[in-house]
Motif scaffolding. Structure first.
Motif, PDB file in Angstrom:
ATOM      1  N   GLU A  56       0.704  -1.211  -0.408  1.00  0.00           N
ATOM      2  CA  GLU A  56       0.540  -0.341   0.448  1.00  0.00           C
ATOM      3  C   GLU A  56       1.168   1.578  -0.114  1.00  0.00           C
ATOM      4  O   GLU A  56       0.271   2.186  -0.601  1.00  0.00           O
ATOM      5  CB  GLU A  56      -0.855  -0.002   1.364  1.00  0.00           C
ATOM      6  N   GLY A  57       1.774   1.268   0.435  1.00  0.00           N
ATOM      7  CA  GLY A  57       2.718   2.606   0.076  1.00  0.00           C
ATOM      8  C   GLY A  57       4.429   2.153   0.428  1.00  0.00           C
ATOM      9  O   GLY A  57       4.897   0.868   0.760  1.00  0.00           O
ATOM     10  N   PRO A 152       1.673   7.029   0.403  1.00  0.00           N
ATOM     11  CA  PRO A 152       0.461   5.586  -1.020  1.00  0.00           C
ATOM     12  C   PRO A 152       0.632   5.232  -1.851  1.00  0.00           C
ATOM     13  O   PRO A 152       1.266   6.486  -3.082  1.00  0.00           O
ATOM     14  CB  PRO A 152      -0.773   6.658  -0.049  1.00  0.00           C
ATOM     15  N   LEU A 153       0.461   4.011  -2.456  1.00  0.00           N
ATOM     16  CA  LEU A 153       0.242   3.743  -3.347  1.00  0.00           C
ATOM     17  C   LEU A 153      -1.586   3.807  -4.262  1.00  0.00           C
ATOM     18  O   LEU A 153      -1.783   3.207  -3.258  1.00  0.00           O
ATOM     19  CB  LEU A 153       1.185   2.599  -3.782  1.00  0.00           C
ATOM     20  N   PRO A 154      -1.483   4.039  -5.557  1.00  0.00           N
ATOM     21  CA  PRO A 154      -2.680   3.930  -5.913  1.00  0.00           C
ATOM     22  C   PRO A 154      -3.208   2.405  -5.788  1.00  0.00           C
ATOM     23  O   PRO A 154      -1.920   1.512  -5.814  1.00  0.00           O
ATOM     24  CB  PRO A 154      -2.681   4.533  -7.137  1.00  0.00           C
ATOM     25  N   ALA A 163       3.220   5.426 -10.674  1.00  0.00           N
ATOM     26  CA  ALA A 163       3.730   5.242  -9.774  1.00  0.00           C
ATOM     27  C   ALA A 163       4.807   5.024  -9.616  1.00  0.00           C
ATOM     28  O   ALA A 163       5.775   5.302  -9.587  1.00  0.00           O
ATOM     29  CB  ALA A 163       2.380   5.462  -8.390  1.00  0.00           C
ATOM     30  N   PHE A 194      -5.862   9.083  -8.890  1.00  0.00           N
ATOM     31  CA  PHE A 194      -5.177   9.414  -8.081  1.00  0.00           C
ATOM     32  C   PHE A 194      -5.123  10.419  -7.052  1.00  0.00           C
ATOM     33  O   PHE A 194      -4.659   9.615  -5.394  1.00  0.00           O
ATOM     34  CB  PHE A 194      -4.087  10.233  -9.263  1.00  0.00           C
ATOM     35  N   GLU A 197      -7.190   7.651  -4.310  1.00  0.00           N
ATOM     36  CA  GLU A 197      -6.797   6.591  -3.765  1.00  0.00           C
ATOM     37  C   GLU A 197      -4.884   6.979  -3.069  1.00  0.00           C
ATOM     38  O   GLU A 197      -4.855   6.076  -2.305  1.00  0.00           O
ATOM     39  CB  GLU A 197      -6.893   4.950  -5.549  1.00  0.00           C
ATOM     40  N   THR A 198      -4.866   8.298  -3.811  1.00  0.00           N
ATOM     41  CA  THR A 198      -3.920   8.340  -2.600  1.00  0.00           C
ATOM     42  C   THR A 198      -4.507   9.449  -1.754  1.00  0.00           C
ATOM     43  O   THR A 198      -3.022   9.692  -0.483  1.00  0.00           O
ATOM     44  CB  THR A 198      -2.264   9.089  -3.257  1.00  0.00           C
ATOM     45  N   TRP A 205       1.765  13.707  -5.359  1.00  0.00           N
ATOM     46  CA  TRP A 205       2.337  12.719  -5.134  1.00  0.00           C
ATOM     47  C   TRP A 205       3.661  12.659  -5.616  1.00  0.00           C
ATOM     48  O   TRP A 205       5.095  12.511  -4.835  1.00  0.00           O
ATOM     49  CB  TRP A 205       1.480  11.618  -5.023  1.00  0.00           C
TER      50      TRP A 205
END
Length: 269
Positions: A56-57, A152-154, A163, A194, A197-198, A205
């Motif tokens: 997730e990140g 955080p990752l999408p 990303a 984006f 989700e982040t 980002w």
């Protein structure tokens, strides 16, 4: 990161002590690939910088913070430059009252000192004082506030591809429209998804990704001007000004802080 002499079998069972604490020092970078284990893990450092990743990140972790990863969560880690750090492995039943998701927490002096004491314990069952100190460590992990330190990752596969490309090369200067064409998504959808989700706009980002890479390069003692140019900033002064707005200090002072003795910068409640 854990001591290389720690038996991997110990962290893949909840048998034995509720906590297993290991410490490591090295002058060169060290990394561990994607893996998981049945104990939860707290990563922290007394000197140097860590990067911790989960699906997730990603977090870049100075000595003021630690990262908690619950049991059975796939993760990876690497250090940057000279490093002195620790890992606390928590038996799965004891993780029930600890954070359910990976997170960054601000280190307290109490947690740091208790962890260092526990790292010196011999193998085997805890005596009464060790059991009480283990309870203190668990209470600190469970009660210290989470800190929004990570990236955080999408979840969308197209956005995740973008990303990951930016994490590989934060200096890539393509604009939102160019990235949208590259990933076969409309620029409007890219922008909207984006953010949803982040929690960050695409521009914010990407800026955060660049700053996280800057922290890694600072730990590796890369000169500030070279960092600025390699990350795509037009001048070193532009990079320094943005860094100061984000972290409250110049890059040089930030590097001095996370390379200094832990007692001078330990977080408090």
């Amino acid at each position: 990161m854990a001591d290389e002499t720690l038996d991997p079998a110990l962290i893949n069972t909840s048998d034995g002590p509720v906590l297993i604490v290991a410490a490591a020092k090295q002058e060169t970078e060290r990394s561990s690939g994607r893996h998981q284990h049945c104990r939860g893990q707290l990563f922290g450092s007394m000197r140097g910088l860590l990067t911790i990743g989960v699906d997730e990140g990603v977090w870049v972790v100075p000595t003021t913070h630690a990262i908690w990863v619950p049991p059975h969560r796939v993760h990876w880690a690497r250090s940057h430059g000279p490093f002195h750090g620790f890992a606390v492995y928590v038996a799965e039943p004891a993780c029930a009252t600890l954070p359910a998701a990976p997170c960054a927490i601000r280190m307290s002096s109490l947690l740091r000192e208790a962890t260092l004491r526990a790292a010196s314990w011999p193998p085997g069952p805890f005596d009464a004082p060790a059991g009480r100190l283990a309870g203190v460590i668990l209470d600190e992990i469970g009660s210290l506030p989470a800190d929004p330190l990570g990236l955080p990752l999408p979840r969308d596969a197209r956005l995740l591809r973008i990303a990951q490309a930016l994490l590989d090369d934060p200096a890539d200067g393509r604009g939102l429209e160019e990235w949208a064409r590259w990933a076969a998504i409309s620029d409007r959808s890219l922008s909207r998804r984006f953010a949803s989700e982040t929690g960050f706009t695409f521009t914010a980002w990407r800026q955060r990704a660049r700053l996280m890479r800057a922290l890694e390069m600072l730990a590796e003692e890369v000169p500030v001007t070279r960092i600025a140019l390699e990350l795509g900033y037009s001048t070193a002064s532009t990079f320094i000004a943005l860094f100061r707005r984000t972290f409250g200090v110049t890059p040089a002072l930030y590097r001095d802080r996370f390379q200094s003795a832990p007692g001078s910068e330990a977080g408090t409640r």
